[in-house]
Design an enzyme around this catalytic site. Structure first.
Site, mmCIF file in Angstrom:
data_model
loop_
_atom_site.group_PDB
_atom_site.id
_atom_site.type_symbol
_atom_site.label_atom_id
_atom_site.label_comp_id
_atom_site.label_asym_id
_atom_site.label_seq_id
_atom_site.Cartn_x
_atom_site.Cartn_y
_atom_site.Cartn_z
ATOM 1 N N HIS A 138 141.362 -68.751 -14.910
ATOM 2 C CA HIS A 138 141.297 -67.304 -14.711
ATOM 3 C C HIS A 138 139.885 -66.831 -15.032
ATOM 4 O O HIS A 138 139.416 -66.962 -16.161
ATOM 5 C CB HIS A 138 142.304 -66.607 -15.632
ATOM 6 C CG HIS A 138 142.237 -65.110 -15.536
ATOM 7 N ND1 HIS A 138 142.548 -64.418 -14.378
ATOM 8 C CD2 HIS A 138 141.896 -64.170 -16.451
ATOM 9 C CE1 HIS A 138 142.404 -63.128 -14.586
ATOM 10 N NE2 HIS A 138 142.006 -62.954 -15.836
ATOM 11 N N GLY A 153 137.226 -64.309 -19.762
ATOM 12 C CA GLY A 153 137.537 -63.248 -20.720
ATOM 13 C C GLY A 153 138.926 -62.699 -20.472
ATOM 14 O O GLY A 153 139.565 -62.986 -19.457
ATOM 15 N N GLN A 154 139.399 -61.890 -21.418
ATOM 16 C CA GLN A 154 140.723 -61.306 -21.298
ATOM 17 C C GLN A 154 140.796 -60.355 -20.113
ATOM 18 O O GLN A 154 139.788 -59.808 -19.658
ATOM 19 C CB GLN A 154 141.101 -60.563 -22.584
ATOM 20 C CG GLN A 154 141.243 -61.473 -23.797
ATOM 21 C CD GLN A 154 141.646 -60.703 -25.038
ATOM 22 O OE1 GLN A 154 141.651 -59.468 -25.034
ATOM 23 N NE2 GLN A 154 141.993 -61.404 -26.097
ATOM 24 N N GLY A 156 141.013 -57.179 -18.034
ATOM 25 C CA GLY A 156 140.559 -55.812 -18.288
ATOM 26 C C GLY A 156 139.254 -55.705 -19.034
ATOM 27 O O GLY A 156 138.784 -54.596 -19.319
ATOM 28 N N GLY A 158 136.332 -56.511 -17.923
ATOM 29 C CA GLY A 158 135.251 -56.081 -17.028
ATOM 30 C C GLY A 158 134.608 -57.196 -16.230
ATOM 31 O O GLY A 158 133.474 -57.056 -15.767
ATOM 32 N N LYS A 159 135.321 -58.281 -16.009
ATOM 33 C CA LYS A 159 134.747 -59.421 -15.275
ATOM 34 C C LYS A 159 134.445 -59.059 -13.825
ATOM 35 O O LYS A 159 133.352 -59.323 -13.317
ATOM 36 C CB LYS A 159 135.711 -60.614 -15.323
ATOM 37 C CG LYS A 159 136.015 -61.123 -16.721
ATOM 38 C CD LYS A 159 136.877 -62.370 -16.694
ATOM 39 C CE LYS A 159 138.262 -62.110 -16.116
ATOM 40 N NZ LYS A 159 139.058 -61.184 -16.946
ATOM 41 N N ASP A 177 139.110 -63.612 -9.982
ATOM 42 C CA ASP A 177 140.453 -63.677 -10.572
ATOM 43 C C ASP A 177 140.916 -65.104 -10.817
ATOM 44 O O ASP A 177 141.267 -65.474 -11.932
ATOM 45 C CB ASP A 177 141.473 -62.925 -9.713
ATOM 46 C CG ASP A 177 142.789 -62.749 -10.459
ATOM 47 O OD1 ASP A 177 142.759 -62.219 -11.587
ATOM 48 O OD2 ASP A 177 143.834 -63.154 -9.927
ATOM 49 N N ARG A 243 122.414 -64.631 -32.698
ATOM 50 C CA ARG A 243 121.310 -63.731 -32.368
ATOM 51 C C ARG A 243 120.043 -64.486 -31.977
ATOM 52 O O ARG A 243 119.080 -63.864 -31.513
ATOM 53 C CB ARG A 243 121.015 -62.809 -33.557
ATOM 54 C CG ARG A 243 122.210 -61.937 -33.922
ATOM 55 C CD ARG A 243 121.867 -60.964 -35.031
ATOM 56 N NE ARG A 243 120.851 -60.008 -34.607
ATOM 57 C CZ ARG A 243 120.408 -59.008 -35.387
ATOM 58 N NH1 ARG A 243 120.902 -58.852 -36.605
ATOM 59 N NH2 ARG A 243 119.479 -58.192 -34.955
#
Length: 315
Positions: A138, A153-154, A156, A158-159, A177, A243
């Site tokens: 996914h 990423g999860q 929703g 923003g992928k 997707d 960082r």
């Protein structure tokens, strides 16, 4: 598991079918190809009869020197009930005994006009790709400056919106997707889109959009090697993020460890630009330029210089 039949080879490589038409639907179970040289001498103890058989100039030259009875014997023993097919290279003439044996046993006999090494290479590459380990992930796969970047990423996070911005910036979408991934070599992962959603992008609030129709044929790709994984996650203030970039994380896909970077998401961050820079930085690292290591070396040098100055002052 993907099924490959002898008929697929006929269609893919425009081979000439000479005999054994009844067996073109035979299934091929492996990518290995056999050149039955020692079998031509009559030694069939370890004959890999379930492989695709390929006869080149060497094998057929030896076959021509055999007696008529030996030719019929070798041809019949080559053609078994599980042999997927026999390929003749260089457009050479086919011995009549082999044609009769193939028609009798239903083994497809095919001919190619090309050299033996070239035919083996093309057939092997085709079969290796078909039998390669497969999985689905996914995420979104985008070609950024020649680097295949898999954005995960999860749901929703923003992928797809990030992928849309990347396409607007001139990069190319491979899949949204769901990304189908094949391991075509021990370290080579190829990502493609499922046929149902190829060239399509889902944007919440807008629905399904066709990227190729909106942005042109140059905005999409059919497949791409996956070189980098970018994982998007909601910013967690309790979590410490890298960082400097000295720590290199990886994500295991099938049997391959792919370099992975985690990017925290929060309002105001331009994810498309960050991912674009991540891809460029990845290219620089492959060229031997590592900004994080360079900074670490500068810092170490400066600390040593300060320490030396301090020691001299104390003396």
């Amino acid at each position: 598991m993907v099924k490959v039949r002898t008929e697929d080879l006929l269609n893919q490589f425009q081979l000439e079918l000479l005999a054994g038409e009844d067996g073109i639907h035979r299934e091929i179970f492996m990518s290995d190809i056999s050149r039955p040289g020692i079998e031509m001498t009559g030694y069939f103890k370890y004959y890999p009869k379930d492989r695709l058989q390929l006869l080149g100039k060497t094998e057929l030259s030896y076959f021509d020197d055999l007696t008529s009875e030996q030719k019929r014997n070798r041809a019949l023993r080559l053609c078994t009930d599980i042999t997927p097919g026999i390929v003749i290279t260089r457009g050479m003439d086919i011995p009549e005994e082999l044609v009769e044996a193939c028609n009798k046993s239903g083994v497809p006999l095919m001919r190619s006009p090309y050299k033996t090494t070239r035919v083996i290479s093309r057939l092997t590459n085709f079969l290796e790709a078909k039998f390669a380990p497969f999985t689905a992930v996914h995420g979104v796969l985008v070609d950024i400056y020649g680097i295949g970047v898999l954005i995960t990423g999860q749901s929703g996070v923003g992928k797809s919106e990030t992928a849309l911005e990347l396409v607007k910036r001139g990069h190319r979408l491979v899949a949204d997707d769901s990304v189908e991934i094949r391991q075509e070599d021990y370290d080579r992962l190829i990502g493609t889109a499922p046929p149902l959603i190829e060239h399509l992008l889902e944007i919440r609030g807008l629905g399904i959009i066709n990227v190729m129709t909106l942005f042109g044929a140059g905005s999409v790709r059919s497949y791409k090697k996956i070189s980098l994984v970018i994982n998007l996650e909601i910013w967690d203030q309790k979590k410490t993020y890298d960082r400097l970039g000295l720590d290199e994380d990886t994500m295991k896909i099938i049997d391959v460890d792919v370099p992975k970077a985690t990017i925290p998401v929060r309002p105001g961050r331009n994810l498309a630009v960050i991912i674009e820079v991540a891809a460029m930085n990845f290219r620089l690292k492959r060229m031997g330029v590592n900004a994080a290591e360079e900074f670490s070396e500068r810092l170490t040098t400066m600390i040593e210089q300060e320490k030396s100055t301090l020691d001299m002052d104390l003396d």
